[in-house]
Design an enzyme around this catalytic site. Sequence first.
Site, PDB file in Angstrom:
ATOM      1  N   CYS A 215      38.620  30.496  44.762  1.00 39.34           N
ATOM      2  CA  CYS A 215      39.933  29.954  44.349  1.00 39.34           C
ATOM      3  C   CYS A 215      40.564  30.808  43.258  1.00 39.34           C
ATOM      4  O   CYS A 215      41.296  30.286  42.409  1.00 39.34           O
ATOM      5  CB  CYS A 215      39.828  28.506  43.848  1.00 39.34           C
ATOM      6  SG  CYS A 215      39.180  27.386  45.062  1.00 39.34           S
ATOM      7  N   ASN A 216      40.236  32.086  43.210  1.00 38.43           N
ATOM      8  CA  ASN A 216      40.742  32.957  42.149  1.00 38.43           C
ATOM      9  C   ASN A 216      41.270  34.238  42.792  1.00 38.43           C
ATOM     10  O   ASN A 216      40.671  35.308  42.652  1.00 38.43           O
ATOM     11  CB  ASN A 216      39.595  33.258  41.166  1.00 38.43           C
ATOM     12  CG  ASN A 216      40.109  33.816  39.852  1.00 38.43           C
ATOM     13  OD1 ASN A 216      41.074  34.584  39.836  1.00 38.43           O
ATOM     14  ND2 ASN A 216      39.484  33.433  38.762  1.00 38.43           N
TER      15      ASN A 216
END
Length: 501
Positions: free
Chosen positions: A407-408
């Site tokens: 999620c980065n």
Amino acid sequence: MKAGEQVRRADTGVEEAYADFLRRYPDYSGTNRLDALRSTEYRRLDEERQVYLDYTGGSLYAESQVQQHATILAAGVFGNPHSSNPTSAAMTEHVERTRRYLLTYFNTSPDEYIVVFTQNATAALKLAGESFPFATGSRFLLTFDNHNSVNGIREFARSKGAVVDYAPLVAPELRVDEAQLDALTDLADPTRLNLFAFPAQSNFSGVRHPLELVAQAQSKGWNVLLDAAAFVPTNRLDLAAVRPDFVCLSFYKMFGYPTGVGALLIRRSTFGKLNRPWFAGGTVNFASVQGRGHVLAPNEAAFEDGTLNYLAIPAVEIGLHYLESVGIETIGTRVRCLTGWLIEELLALRHSNGNAMVRIYGPANTQARGATVTLNFYDPEGHLLDYRRVEELANHQNISLRTGCFCNPGAGEMAEGLTEEDMRAGFALGSGVTLQSFLKLIRQRGHKSAGAIRVSFGLASNFADAWRFQQFAASFRDQTNLAIGDVTFDIDSCRFIRDGS
Ligand SMILES: Cc1ncc(COP(=O)(O)O)c(C=O)c1O
């Protein structure tokens, strides 16, 4: 062969490696009390022979946390809080006590910060983003390595006419480019409301950004949102020393249990500037249908929509006391030693032709970094191994690691040299774009990858966990053609075996 014998054979060499590790990392000896906890509070790990390496995903709970919580629930009669009836009052007492203790834990007080209980860090970030009064002329600045739950705030900023900027990172360490950040923070008009957001510790690279950035940005007219979700499980956050306007966190990342509770800490001096875009059950003192109006409740009540996960909240206080009793500095020392050792060992791994087997994204030492190590494996010819395949092989050995982009996306793009054009080509694939189709596309565009393998240590980690992963990593030596389905990992010999051979 009995399971026990299998375990002993597979562990041959761990004692020697441990002795060498202690010579290299003598501070580890001071963290022995965590070994005692490992064999009591976390005995299930070794009973099940699990190698848990996903503490950045979620920490593990101690048995006693769950027992203490169960004892409270079994002994009390608890109703929905914030009423005057006795069962409600009993619950309110727990909720408010936990709120106060959280502030004490972070060395601050209700005079300085308001604690809003949320479902998780993401919900805390959404509350901050939607209530921050972005407007034309204001700015939202973020470092490249924010979690998507912070990146998402840019949609609130954009829709209200604010300018959105990203402060880049410098590869290979993936630290923020301080000169560029300085120039970007200079752009704020201090008469407007501007927001700067960064993670105290990156959940991608483990980089710990300097907390001095908070005061530096504030002095130039920024409000600062510190995403502490990946930092507080192994570090002390002292809110008397560093005073961000917002802090977000999830408790399961700190001590494993309970899930479903997080917090947004809001500085009192900032609280009055926020605008809640709606009201809900629990957030109003007065609301009328005919009068079409509402009056928000004061303080945190204005931000706690509906009913809190109230029965879980006593477990937060238990978890915080547990961390205090273990000692966050002790946990920090232990995970630093394990991280340093693992990084050195991984970087030393070579194929027979001398080529490196592993590439690490982020700092290659323990300076200003946490216990999150993100990497990819390469074959002897330097071709990237498919991390999904690596995860599958790790699963066979009960090694829990994580793969993907965590999620980065920004940190991943910087780490792997993906350009704006690469990403635009991905979006051009349309709404049907999948990880699979994107990977195919970017490989066609120059053999790049998107995604990696992440291992992370936490309060229940020990040397054997690090060593087992090192052994797993070493088993990729001279391996080629790790296509899905044609090899399995043999735990006895610590080698890959071609299916059918
Ligand atoms: C740095 C960081 N921020 C925010 C989040 C979001 O946390 P949650 O999924 O608990 O809302 C995570 C989760 O991994 C994280 O690592």
